[in-house]
Design a protein around this motif. Structure first.
Motif, mmCIF file in Angstrom:
data_model
loop_
_atom_site.group_PDB
_atom_site.id
_atom_site.type_symbol
_atom_site.label_atom_id
_atom_site.label_comp_id
_atom_site.label_asym_id
_atom_site.label_seq_id
_atom_site.Cartn_x
_atom_site.Cartn_y
_atom_site.Cartn_z
ATOM 1 N N ALA A 1 62.330 45.531 -5.750
ATOM 2 C CA ALA A 1 62.451 44.307 -6.017
ATOM 3 C C ALA A 1 62.442 43.744 -7.455
ATOM 4 O O ALA A 1 63.188 43.015 -8.052
ATOM 5 C CB ALA A 1 61.721 43.448 -5.152
ATOM 6 N N SER A 2 61.198 44.389 -8.015
ATOM 7 C CA SER A 2 61.081 44.134 -9.548
ATOM 8 C C SER A 2 62.307 44.666 -10.301
ATOM 9 O O SER A 2 62.361 43.959 -11.384
ATOM 10 C CB SER A 2 59.593 44.793 -9.826
ATOM 11 N N CYS A 3 62.888 45.777 -10.153
ATOM 12 C CA CYS A 3 63.766 46.287 -10.730
ATOM 13 C C CYS A 3 65.121 45.256 -10.988
ATOM 14 O O CYS A 3 65.742 45.111 -11.789
ATOM 15 C CB CYS A 3 64.344 47.636 -10.168
ATOM 16 N N ALA A 4 65.335 44.678 -9.791
ATOM 17 C CA ALA A 4 66.312 43.416 -9.658
ATOM 18 C C ALA A 4 65.848 42.224 -10.292
ATOM 19 O O ALA A 4 66.600 41.571 -10.959
ATOM 20 C CB ALA A 4 66.949 43.165 -8.302
ATOM 21 N N GLY A 5 64.550 41.885 -10.246
ATOM 22 C CA GLY A 5 64.045 40.717 -10.759
ATOM 23 C C GLY A 5 64.026 40.771 -12.274
ATOM 24 O O GLY A 5 64.003 39.448 -13.001
ATOM 25 N N GLY A 6 63.711 41.810 -12.680
ATOM 26 C CA GLY A 6 63.431 41.738 -14.179
ATOM 27 C C GLY A 6 64.355 41.088 -14.972
ATOM 28 O O GLY A 6 64.446 40.273 -15.737
ATOM 29 N N PRO A 7 65.815 41.649 -14.774
ATOM 30 C CA PRO A 7 67.010 41.089 -15.772
ATOM 31 C C PRO A 7 67.313 39.749 -15.042
ATOM 32 O O PRO A 7 67.631 38.750 -15.814
ATOM 33 C CB PRO A 7 68.002 41.964 -15.286
ATOM 34 N N TRP A 8 67.089 39.458 -13.735
ATOM 35 C CA TRP A 8 67.435 37.916 -13.262
ATOM 36 C C TRP A 8 66.632 37.187 -14.047
ATOM 37 O O TRP A 8 66.891 35.877 -14.469
ATOM 38 C CB TRP A 8 67.295 37.970 -11.803
ATOM 39 N N TRP A 9 65.184 37.298 -14.145
ATOM 40 C CA TRP A 9 64.181 36.132 -14.580
ATOM 41 C C TRP A 9 64.462 36.081 -16.153
ATOM 42 O O TRP A 9 64.445 35.014 -16.796
ATOM 43 C CB TRP A 9 62.995 36.628 -14.452
#
Length: 406
Positions: free
Chosen positions: A260-268
């Motif tokens: 989930a952090s892999c996806a969240g990093g670029p999004w944030w």
């Protein structure tokens, strides 16, 4: 409007991934590794705690100093130095034969490392002002990928190959990334030497309400997350009722968190380019705190969605702190600002496990998870307190900020 080329950013992300994977590959298995080094069984918990804390303690000093050196002499050299220094420290771990020698290698790791601040400073300097959040977000996505695959590789390969070959492989990957950085990267345009001391830059960050509040928020959030590391596996064991079941579930839950952090990093990161990073941090810390608090009463199956929420929200925290701190100083001083910011966050990494261990002894599990969630809520409130006032949410122009450093 400049932005790093795909090749340049690929090199930065490879180094970030290799560094994180190398640092996390042995962490879950550290007690077993120390036992193989001949550590007496009664001393293993102490050596484990000291070995985990040592790099972060050293980086409290080395991080800001290396950031200042990069501002003074160039950002590219710091990326090359960080990858090579970390690779050297990990290579020496393969030769360690006593717990004391391994601890010395961990101290060297803290002194020579600083990959996060070095790559963040380079990416920040090379990106356009309205794309710096995306640059940091992509780097922290690579960090999450390394955190996901490092422990997985360690768990699968350490028993078959042994720890030394793993250390050698990671050191080789870091040496490769160091060589690639030396060959591919070029100094970001417009670099002007920063002559002010770490003390001056730290004073600017601590006096400014925005950066001071975010540094405190980041410290609280890091302490909460690392306190959770101490109590999470025993909690899963209580929920599942067996060590074997807990071992399997902890691996799965760690994997979904970092996925989930892999996806969240670029999004944030993209969000921080268009909205105040303080708002993103506050929302993420609140979401993370709620997810952590609910884990105290959730079944093992319900831990999966809660850890997904925790991982996605956690991806916003560190990058948002660095995003805000870099805005408070001129571009030529961002390396020192990143180094100081990561040093403050490292302090949370040291204090969190100590607090988690103390709480686990004194309080029941539900109360411990609730307190950790509450601390993340405090971090969210601190970030809100540092939000720019209406009409002041764009950073100061460099000309204004330059006057502060003169």
């Amino acid at each position: 409007m400049r932005s790093p080329s795909a090749r340049t950013f690929g090199v930065l992300c490879l180094g970030q991934f290799a560094a994180t994977a190398g640092l996390t590959i042995v962490v879950p298995l550290l007690p077993f590794y120390l036992a193989r080094l001949g550590t007496p069984e009664a001393e293993i918990p102490w050596w484990t705690a000291v070995s985990l804390a040592a790099p972060a303690v050293v980086q409290l000093i080395s991080g800001p100093l290396w950031g200042w050196v990069g501002d003074r002499f160039g950002r590219k050299s710091m990326v090359v130095r960080a990858h090579f220094g970390l690779g050297l420290a990990i290579a020496l771990m393969a030769l360690a034969s006593t717990p004391g020698e391994f601890l010395a290698c961990r101290v060297l790791q803290g002194a020579c490392g600083g990959v996060v601040s070095a790559t963040a400073a380079y990416a920040n300097a090379g990106a356009a002002a309205n794309r710096r959040g995306r640059a940091l977000g992509a780097l922290f996505g690579a960090t999450a990928a390394g955190s996901l695959l490092g422990p997985l590789a360690g768990g699968l390969l350490a028993g078959r190959l042994g720890f030394s070959p793993l250390f050698v492989a990671v050191a080789g990957m870091l040496a490769l990334s160091s060589v690639l950085a030396a060959l591919v990267l070029s100094e970001p345009p417009g670099h002007a030497p920063q002559r002010q001391s770490v003390r001056v830059v730290a004073g600017i960050l601590l006096r400014a309400r925005e950066s001071r509040s975010m540094l405190l928020a980041g410290l609280a959030a890091q302490a909460a997350i690392y306190a959770l590391v101490v109590v999470f596996a025993p909690h899963v064991e209580r929920v599942t009722g067996s060590v074997a079941g807990a071992t399997a579930w902890v691996g799965v839950l760690q994997a979904v968190t970092w996925l989930a952090s892999c996806a969240g990093g670029p999004w944030w990161g993209r969000r921080n380019d268009v909205r105040p990073a303080q708002a993103g941090f506050a929302a993420a810390a609140a979401g993370c705190g709620l997810a952590v608090a609910l884990q105290a009463v959730a079944s093992v199956e319900l831990l999966v969605p809660l850890r997904l929420v925790q991982g996605f929200c956690f991806a916003a925290l560190v990058q948002s702190v660095l995003h805000v701190t870099a805005r408070q100083v001129p571009d030529r001083g961002c390396g020192t600002a990143f180094g100081f910011g990561t040093g403050v966050l490292d302090l949370g990494q040291v204090l969190g496990p100590l607090a988690g261990a103390a709480l686990a002894v004194l309080l029941p599990p539900a109360a411990v998870f609730s307190l950790i969630g509450a601390l993340l809520g405090v971090a969210a409130l601190l970030a809100v307190a540092g939000r720019p006032k209406p009409g002041a949410d764009s950073p100061q122009p460099d000309e204004t900020r330059e006057k502060v450093l003169r």
